[in-house]
Write a protein that holds these residues in place. Structure first.
Motif, PDB file in Angstrom:
ATOM      1  N   VAL A  56       2.058  -9.553   0.266  1.00 45.50           N
ATOM      2  CA  VAL A  56       2.796 -10.794   0.058  1.00 45.50           C
ATOM      3  C   VAL A  56       2.567 -11.633   1.316  1.00 45.50           C
ATOM      4  O   VAL A  56       2.852 -11.192   2.430  1.00 45.50           O
ATOM      5  CB  VAL A  56       4.296 -10.513  -0.162  1.00 45.50           C
ATOM      6  CG1 VAL A  56       5.079 -11.815  -0.214  1.00 45.50           C
ATOM      7  CG2 VAL A  56       4.495  -9.694  -1.429  1.00 45.50           C
TER       8      VAL A  56
ATOM      9  N   SER B   4       2.275   3.599   6.029  1.00 48.38           N
ATOM     10  CA  SER B   4       2.742   3.902   7.397  1.00 48.38           C
ATOM     11  C   SER B   4       2.488   5.370   7.717  1.00 48.38           C
ATOM     12  O   SER B   4       2.135   5.722   8.845  1.00 48.38           O
ATOM     13  CB  SER B   4       4.248   3.627   7.544  1.00 48.38           C
ATOM     14  OG  SER B   4       4.507   2.260   7.436  1.00 48.38           O
TER      15      SER B   4
ATOM     16  N   GLU C  34       0.868  -1.184   0.000  1.00 46.16           N
ATOM     17  CA  GLU C  34       0.000   0.000   0.000  1.00 46.16           C
ATOM     18  C   GLU C  34       0.897   1.225   0.000  1.00 46.16           C
ATOM     19  O   GLU C  34       1.685   1.403   0.946  1.00 46.16           O
ATOM     20  CB  GLU C  34      -0.849   0.017   1.273  1.00 46.16           C
ATOM     21  CG  GLU C  34      -2.207  -0.600   1.162  1.00 46.16           C
ATOM     22  CD  GLU C  34      -3.028  -0.011   0.035  1.00 46.16           C
ATOM     23  OE1 GLU C  34      -3.121   1.228  -0.060  1.00 46.16           O
ATOM     24  OE2 GLU C  34      -3.571  -0.793  -0.752  1.00 46.16           O
TER      25      GLU C  34
ATOM     26  N   SER D  68      12.059  15.748   9.942  1.00 48.29           N
ATOM     27  CA  SER D  68      13.161  15.922   8.995  1.00 48.29           C
ATOM     28  C   SER D  68      12.928  17.157   8.121  1.00 48.29           C
ATOM     29  O   SER D  68      11.790  17.521   7.806  1.00 48.29           O
ATOM     30  CB  SER D  68      13.358  14.671   8.140  1.00 48.29           C
ATOM     31  OG  SER D  68      12.202  14.357   7.415  1.00 48.29           O
TER      32      SER D  68
ATOM     33  N   VAL E 213      14.065   8.683   5.755  1.00 48.15           N
ATOM     34  CA  VAL E 213      13.843   8.744   4.307  1.00 48.15           C
ATOM     35  C   VAL E 213      15.138   9.053   3.553  1.00 48.15           C
ATOM     36  O   VAL E 213      15.406   8.487   2.488  1.00 48.15           O
ATOM     37  CB  VAL E 213      12.774   9.822   3.999  1.00 48.15           C
ATOM     38  CG1 VAL E 213      12.600  10.003   2.510  1.00 48.15           C
ATOM     39  CG2 VAL E 213      11.448   9.450   4.664  1.00 48.15           C
TER      40      VAL E 213
ATOM     41  N   ARG F 210      17.008   4.525   9.168  1.00 50.08           N
ATOM     42  CA  ARG F 210      15.689   4.701   9.787  1.00 50.08           C
ATOM     43  C   ARG F 210      14.951   5.885   9.177  1.00 50.08           C
ATOM     44  O   ARG F 210      13.815   6.162   9.539  1.00 50.08           O
ATOM     45  CB  ARG F 210      15.851   4.937  11.297  1.00 50.08           C
ATOM     46  CG  ARG F 210      16.357   3.720  12.037  1.00 50.08           C
ATOM     47  CD  ARG F 210      16.739   4.011  13.485  1.00 50.08           C
ATOM     48  NE  ARG F 210      16.128   5.187  14.028  1.00 50.08           N
ATOM     49  CZ  ARG F 210      16.712   5.994  14.915  1.00 50.08           C
ATOM     50  NH1 ARG F 210      17.920   5.732  15.344  1.00 50.08           N
ATOM     51  NH2 ARG F 210      16.085   7.048  15.373  1.00 50.08           N
TER      52      ARG F 210
HETATM   53  C1  LIG Z   1       5.676   9.019  14.028  1.00 50.29           C
HETATM   54  C2  LIG Z   1       6.831   8.871  13.060  1.00 50.29           C
HETATM   55  C3  LIG Z   1       7.384  10.005  12.462  1.00 50.29           C
HETATM   56  C4  LIG Z   1       8.439   9.877  11.556  1.00 50.29           C
HETATM   57  N1  LIG Z   1       8.958  11.012  11.006  1.00 50.29           N
HETATM   58  C5  LIG Z   1       9.981  10.899  10.123  1.00 50.29           C
HETATM   59  C6  LIG Z   1      10.530  12.074   9.503  1.00 50.29           C
HETATM   60  O1  LIG Z   1      10.130  13.208   9.773  1.00 50.29           O
HETATM   61  N2  LIG Z   1      11.534  11.896   8.588  1.00 50.29           N
HETATM   62  C7  LIG Z   1      12.037  10.662   8.258  1.00 50.29           C
HETATM   63  O2  LIG Z   1      12.940  10.582   7.427  1.00 50.29           O
HETATM   64  N3  LIG Z   1      11.550   9.555   8.850  1.00 50.29           N
HETATM   65  C8  LIG Z   1      10.541   9.644   9.766  1.00 50.29           C
HETATM   66  N4  LIG Z   1      10.034   8.508  10.355  1.00 50.29           N
HETATM   67  C9  LIG Z   1      10.620   7.210   9.986  1.00 50.29           C
HETATM   68  C10 LIG Z   1       9.893   6.714   8.741  1.00 50.29           C
HETATM   69  O3  LIG Z   1       8.702   6.093   9.078  1.00 50.29           O
HETATM   70  C11 LIG Z   1      10.729   5.811   7.940  1.00 50.29           C
HETATM   71  O4  LIG Z   1      11.902   6.506   7.558  1.00 50.29           O
HETATM   72  C12 LIG Z   1      10.085   5.379   6.621  1.00 50.29           C
HETATM   73  O5  LIG Z   1       8.689   5.262   6.676  1.00 50.29           O
HETATM   74  C13 LIG Z   1      10.639   4.078   6.250  1.00 50.29           C
HETATM   75  O6  LIG Z   1      10.160   3.782   4.965  1.00 50.29           O
HETATM   76  P1  LIG Z   1      10.013   2.290   4.489  1.00 50.29           P
HETATM   77  O7  LIG Z   1       9.776   2.374   3.038  1.00 50.29           O
HETATM   78  O8  LIG Z   1      11.183   1.495   4.944  1.00 50.29           O
HETATM   79  O9  LIG Z   1       8.752   1.684   5.270  1.00 50.29           O
HETATM   80  P2  LIG Z   1       7.254   2.139   5.470  1.00 50.29           P
HETATM   81  O10 LIG Z   1       7.061   3.571   5.122  1.00 50.29           O
HETATM   82  O11 LIG Z   1       6.892   1.682   6.847  1.00 50.29           O
HETATM   83  O12 LIG Z   1       6.450   1.269   4.385  1.00 50.29           O
HETATM   84  C14 LIG Z   1       6.237  -0.109   4.548  1.00 50.29           C
HETATM   85  C15 LIG Z   1       5.569  -0.646   3.302  1.00 50.29           C
HETATM   86  O13 LIG Z   1       5.601  -2.075   3.365  1.00 50.29           O
HETATM   87  C16 LIG Z   1       4.363  -2.586   2.924  1.00 50.29           C
HETATM   88  N5  LIG Z   1       4.224  -3.942   3.446  1.00 50.29           N
HETATM   89  C17 LIG Z   1       4.467  -4.405   4.689  1.00 50.29           C
HETATM   90  N6  LIG Z   1       4.273  -5.738   4.751  1.00 50.29           N
HETATM   91  C18 LIG Z   1       3.942  -6.134   3.497  1.00 50.29           C
HETATM   92  C19 LIG Z   1       3.611  -7.405   2.901  1.00 50.29           C
HETATM   93  N7  LIG Z   1       3.625  -8.540   3.612  1.00 50.29           N
HETATM   94  N8  LIG Z   1       3.289  -7.428   1.583  1.00 50.29           N
HETATM   95  C20 LIG Z   1       3.290  -6.301   0.838  1.00 50.29           C
HETATM   96  N9  LIG Z   1       3.593  -5.090   1.347  1.00 50.29           N
HETATM   97  C21 LIG Z   1       3.907  -5.006   2.661  1.00 50.29           C
HETATM   98  C22 LIG Z   1       3.337  -1.581   3.415  1.00 50.29           C
HETATM   99  O14 LIG Z   1       2.118  -1.685   2.683  1.00 50.29           O
HETATM  100  C23 LIG Z   1       4.104  -0.266   3.122  1.00 50.29           C
HETATM  101  O15 LIG Z   1       3.881   0.076   1.774  1.00 50.29           O
HETATM  102  C24 LIG Z   1       8.976   8.603  11.264  1.00 50.29           C
HETATM  103  C25 LIG Z   1       8.426   7.468  11.873  1.00 50.29           C
HETATM  104  C26 LIG Z   1       7.369   7.600  12.760  1.00 50.29           C
HETATM  105  C27 LIG Z   1       6.820   6.364  13.418  1.00 50.29           C
END
Ligand SMILES: Cc1cc2nc3c(=O)[nH]c(=O)nc-3n(C[C@H](O)[C@H](O)[C@H](O)COP(=O)(O)OP(=O)(O)OC[C@H]3O[C@@H](n4cnc5c(N)ncnc54)[C@H](O)[C@@H]3O)c2cc1C
Length: 400
Positions: A110, A37, A33, A50, A381, A379
């Protein structure tokens, strides 16, 4: 072998990785999706900690930064360190990035990933489809990794939930439900402090319970950052500069040092712009530790040890544990049991080598699960800038 590469996850890391693989001409199937998150598991009205310079999703072509999105959408450009990004703008940026660079994203889960005999992987989707991938990139981010400390778990025997006595901060999007209620937020990181401020602004009476004297603190505004230290996406400091631009040697540090630094660097600290909204609106209770928690009659109660060593009881209508996320391969239940037992791990996190490859050939991890190997920048973006081109290059060479 014509099988595609599967990218699991459509947050910043999954989208960025898929875009880089496609640009190398590698067939990709990407799942998840987009930006879920950020859209569903963070509070409405949240502002990003950030800065704009540290909030770009890395792309293989020019023209896909946050600034480019603002220009295309006809909204005020967010560029300087004093420009603050609303979460809604960042979600829209991620969706725009997805539509432009990963247009064939499949919005399905998945369900399982298993190794397939001689090479490759067998994936099952919740649509019922089954297919073979030559390699798999796990970019599932925060999903399923929310962490509730043992002492709080006792007050939520059926698991944390907004309708139970205790919930996790990731379970809230709309904080107006707490208007007129007594709320305790446990934690001292940005998520805890911003959740508390937003709930107070929505009309809740909020206390933050944080461990240690001076636990609640806020960063310096951009104009007070020390000028003689190098600039990094996280502020001016040598340590921040090193982890931002040179994460590569990180994985050669001893395991204990790596795990310690991931927790400590860029650890709990409120954003500079939150201080005025927080102070005066939210009470802070500094404690030595939470001893135990319960929910007699459905109302949460925390027994805390004060800084003076006494035990006191605190109660409220609800407790939100803003206690973060912990990577644990065991919680990634879509990875088949055999695969999980074959993976080399260190304290529950996959041990990664060059190019973000795990010990299982063809299986890669990026984003949060890569932080124990490549450092705290994973951790955030801005970690996509280092991770995505390197992962794509390695995967293309090994499985392209
Ligand atoms: C409250 C909060 C504030 C934040 N603020 C910041 C900020 O200001 N700046 C910053 O850089 N970072 C910030 N972060 C950290 C940020 O969340 C991460 O840097 C970022 O979201 C990580 O991206 P990602 O793509 O690894 O995972 P996510 O954004 O968590 O995306 C996970 C993806 O995996 C998919 N997924 C999971 N399991 C499955 C499955 N089994 N099958 C298919 N799809 C699946 C989901 O659908 C989603 O698309 C913050 C975090 C929190 C909790």
């Amino acid at each position: 072998m014509n099988h595609p590469v599967a990218v699991i996850g459509a947050g910043p890391f999954g989208l960025s990785t898929a875009a880089h693989l496609r640009a190398r001409g590698i067939p990709v199937r990407a799942f998840g999706e987009p930006m879920v998150s950020w859209r569903a598991h963070m509070p409405a009205g949240m502002l990003l900690k950030s800065t704009p310079a540290a909030s770009n999703i890395d792309a293989p072509q020019r023209g896909h930064t946050l600034g480019d999105y603002c220009a295309a959408a006809g909204i005020r450009r967010l560029v300087t360190d004093e420009d603050i990004i609303p979460v809604e703008t960042f979600v829209a940026y991620g969706e725009w990035f997805q539509q432009k660079l990963v247009p064939d994203l499949e919005r399905v889960r998945v369900v399982s990933v298993d190794r397939r005999g001689a090479g490759g992987f067998e994936l099952k989707l919740d649509s019922g489809e089954q297919f073979t991938a030559r390699a798999v990139v796990v970019a599932t981010g925060l999903s399923g990794l929310s962490y509730l400390p043992q002492e709080l778990a006792a007050a939520a025997p059926d698991g944390p939930a907004p309708t139970a006595a205790v919930s996790h901060s990731s379970q809230h999007h709309d904080l107006t439900r707490f208007a007129g209620k007594d709320l305790i937020v446990v934690g001292a990181g940005q998520s805890a402090l911003e959740t508390a401020a937003l709930a107070a602004e929505a009309g809740a009476r909020v206390r933050v319970v944080a461990r240690g004297r001076g636990a609640v603190a806020f960063g310096a505004p951009p104009w007070e950052q020390p000028r003689l230290r190098p600039e990094s996406p996280f502020g001016r400091a040598w340590s921040l500069y090193a982890i931002s631009y040179y994460p590569h040697p990180y994985r050669y540090l001893p395991a204990a040092a790596r795990h310690f630094l991931v927790r400590r660097i860029l650890g709990p600290l409120g954003a500079w712009w939150l201080r005025d909204r927080f102070e005066g609106a939210v009470k802070v209770r500094e404690v030595s530790r939470i001893v135990r928690a319960g929910a007699p009659g459905g109302r949460p109660m925390l027994a805390v040890q004060t800084l003076g060593g006494r035990t006191e009881e605190l109660s409220a209508d609800h407790v939100i544990a803003a206690t973060g996320y912990r990577v644990d391969i065991a919680a990634m239940d879509f990875l088949g049991h055999e695969l999980r037992t074959q993976l080399a791990v260190s304290r529950g996190t996959p041990k990664l080598g060059a190019g973000y490859r795990s010990s299982v050939p063809g299986l890669y991890f990026t984003g949060l699960p890569a932080a124990a190997s490549y450092g705290p920048v994973m951790r955030f973006v801005c970690g996509t800038e280092f991770a995505s081109p390197r992962l794509a290059r390695h995967l293309a060479a090994a499985h392209g």
